[in-house]
Each structure stands twice: as structure tokens, then as C-alpha cells.
Design a protein around this motif. Structure first.
Motif: not given
Length: 333
Positions: A202, A227, A229-230, A232-233, A275, A277-278
């Protein structure tokens, strides 16, 4: 809340039986998970706190002890199992080194906790206990030879061979995150550049994205406040740089898994960790690379699946480890 006396009752074949309880602790680079585990694999009093990874050792251990003490105030348990990141001396119960959690370096975790609470304490690598959780209660419970790869702040793996955990000659087996895969790339917390962890973890994904957007060279240690997750967005929104970073991270993850499968010849590969989860952003290119580089004879018997227990795998495996130790089950090779 009234204290639980530890005598959970369950019907089995019409007979009332008592279930033991243990405490499972999963220490990660960013989060620590705690739970009470019953012998049937069910969890109670599950909660999570931030990991004080860069705090002084005493402060870290005081936080750990305070949360365990709170649980012991409400439950009678037969022992404590702790998943610890990095390298450990499992027999002595010492955390040797964890790049993502320097507070634990050289800490005699078992000695400190046993002296404090006067009950059995056992530790193992955080990914190995997650592997045990999936093997005993999750996606791997019907398999015999397994690789479990966890993706998050770091990248690690656990190995089950013929139903037994493989730790290696000195408890260092499974460090897939430190396999060198690429030249001229970022470096991990161990200052090794181009490793799987420096490409596909990540923080590595987030750091590479930040540097590419800023027009900087992809060099230096993985380090950013951004992050994954950001990122990924942004990839889901069509950001080409973000999509490129995930494509690269997935590609090298797939190469690493293919090499692992070629070496171990497992019947199952379990992929877990936050990670994961992406989803397809990372796993689609990983699977494509795996299909390309894994030997056909190995792929014929190997199935790839996602972890069933999610973020609970570590606390389940850590807590279940207590029952197996107390029952004299030599669950490792």
C-alpha cells in the motif's frame, strides 16, 4: 458489564460442553486488532486501535497491556496469542525486527506479558497467524498445502505444508515481500530497492503515485502520507497515472506468486490483507502475470482464492494458536 467466567456452553450431540476462550491480538503496521476467541472460531469483544509503531518500547507495551487488561477484566481466558510483524524468535518469545513497527525491535513480548498477566502467552509472525486462522477456520480448512499472501502496509506470506506450518530454519520463512524483482525503483523499510514490498505494498503504491504526479524520480524510501485507497479512488475515476501504478504493482505481485507456486507446488493460494480490498485494480494484472509465469503442471492443481476471514484472520489464528499449544498439538514442521 458482568464478567464472563469463560464457561461458554454449547450443545454437541445433545451434551452440554464448555468452550474455552483465548485472547487473540494481531499487531499490524498501522492497526492492532484484539478479540476474544471461542474454540468454535466465533469472536467476541472485537475492536481495533492504531498501532503506536514508532513510539518508545515501554509506551507501546503499556498500550498493549492496557487493552489486554481490559479484556481480562471481563473474560476468563486460557491464554493470549499475539501476531507480531517482522522476524521473531518464536521459542524465546522475542520480537527481533519489524521494519513497519520499530517500537517492537528486540522486545521480549512473551516474558513481559506473562509476567504481567500470569497466563500462557504465545507469539508468531502476524502473517503466519493469519495463515493459521484461514487454515483452521477459513478459506484453507479443506486444503493441505497452502500459501497465504497478505497485502497491506507490508507484504508477507505464510506456508502450510501437509497440514503443518512451515516457519523455516530460524523462523524467517515466507518473507516474500523482500524478494528482489526490479531495478531502479523505490526502496522498502529495509533499504532494499525494487522488492515486492517496495513495488506492490500500500505505501509503495501511494509513494510511487505521489512521485510520478510530482515529476520526481522513482527512488528513495517508501514514504508518503497519501493512502493507497485514495490512489485506488483516483484510478476508478480514470486517473491514468493511478491506473499505471496499479498495473505495475499487480504485474510484479503476479510474478512473485507464480515463482512461489513453482517452488512450493501448493494446492491453494489465499490472498488477503487490507490492500486486497481494491480488487481488480491490483488482482487482475496479478492474475494475468501469474497465468503467464506459473508452470502449467503447478497451475493444474493450484487454486487461487480470497481470504474468508478478512481482517479477523490474524486474531482468529493468534487466539486459536493458544488452544493448539495447550492441547500439545505440534502444528508446525
Amino acid at each position: 458489564m458482568p464478567r464472563d467466567d469463560g464457561n461458554a456452553i454449547k450443545f454437541l450431540g445433545g451434551v452440554l460442553i464448555s468452550m474455552r476462550k483465548s485472547i487473540g491480538v494481531d499487531i499490524g503496521g498501522t492497526k492492532m486488532n484484539f478479540a476474544i476467541l471461542n474454540e468454535d472460531g466465533s469472536l467476541e469483544n472485537k475492536f481495533r486501535i492504531s498501532t503506536p509503531a514508532f513510539s518508545p518500547r515501554d509506551e507501546f507495551m503499556n498500550i498493549l497491556k492496557a487493552n489486554i487488561r481490559d479484556m481480562l477484566g471481563r473474560y476468563d481466558v486460557c491464554g493470549i496469542g499475539v501476531g507480531v510483524p517482522g522476524l521473531q524468535d518464536v521459542e524465546r518469545g522475542v520480537a527481533i525486527y519489524a521494519g513497519n513497527c520499530p517500537a517492537l525491535k528486540g522486545t521480549p513480548v512473551v516474558e513481559i506479558l506473562q509476567e504481567e498477566f500470569k497466563i500462557p502467552v504465545y507469539i508468531d509472525n502476524d502473517v503466519r497467524v493469519a495463515t493459521l486462522g484461514e487454515f483452521w477456520y477459513g478459506a484453507g480448512k479443506d486444503a493441505n498445502t497452502i500459501i497465504c499472501v497478505t497485502l497491506g502496509t507490508g507484504i508477507g506470506s505464510g506456508i502450510i505444508i501437509r497440514g503443518k506450518l512451515w516457519r523455516g530454519s530460524n523462523c524467517a520463512a515466507g518473507e516474500i515481500g523482500h524478494v528482489k524483482l526490479k531495478e531502479d525503483w523505490l526502496s522498502s523499510t529495509l533499504d532494499m530497492d525494487g522488492t515486492l514490498e517496495a513495488i506492490s505494498s500500500g505505501p509503495a503504491i501511494a509513494t510511487a503515485y505521489h512521485k510520478m504526479v510530482e515529476g520526481e524520480k522513482l527512488e528513495g524510501r517508501v514514504d508518503t502520507s497519501l493512502k493507497a485507497s485514495e490512489v485506488a479512488e483516483r484510478a476508478h475515476d480514470g486517473d491514468k497515472t493511478a491506473l499505471e501504478i496499479f498495473q505495475t504493482a499487480g504485474y510484479y505481485l503476479g510474478i512473485a506468486i507464480a515463482g512461489y507456486v513453482n517452488l512450493i507446488n501448493p494446492e491453494l493460494v489465499i490472498i488477503g490483507g487490507g490492500l486486497a480490498s481494491v480488487g481488480d485494480l491490483l488482482l487482475k494484472p496479478a492474475f494475468e502475470a501469474y497465468q503467464r509465469y506459473a508452470l502449467d503442471v503447478s497451475k493444474q492443481v493450484c487454486r487461487i482464492t480470497m481470504a474468508q476471514l478478512g481482517n479477523d484472520a490474524g486474531v482468529v489464528g493468534a487466539g486459536a494458536m493458544v488452544f493448539h499449544y495447550l492441547d500439545g498439538d505440534k502444528f508446525w514442521l
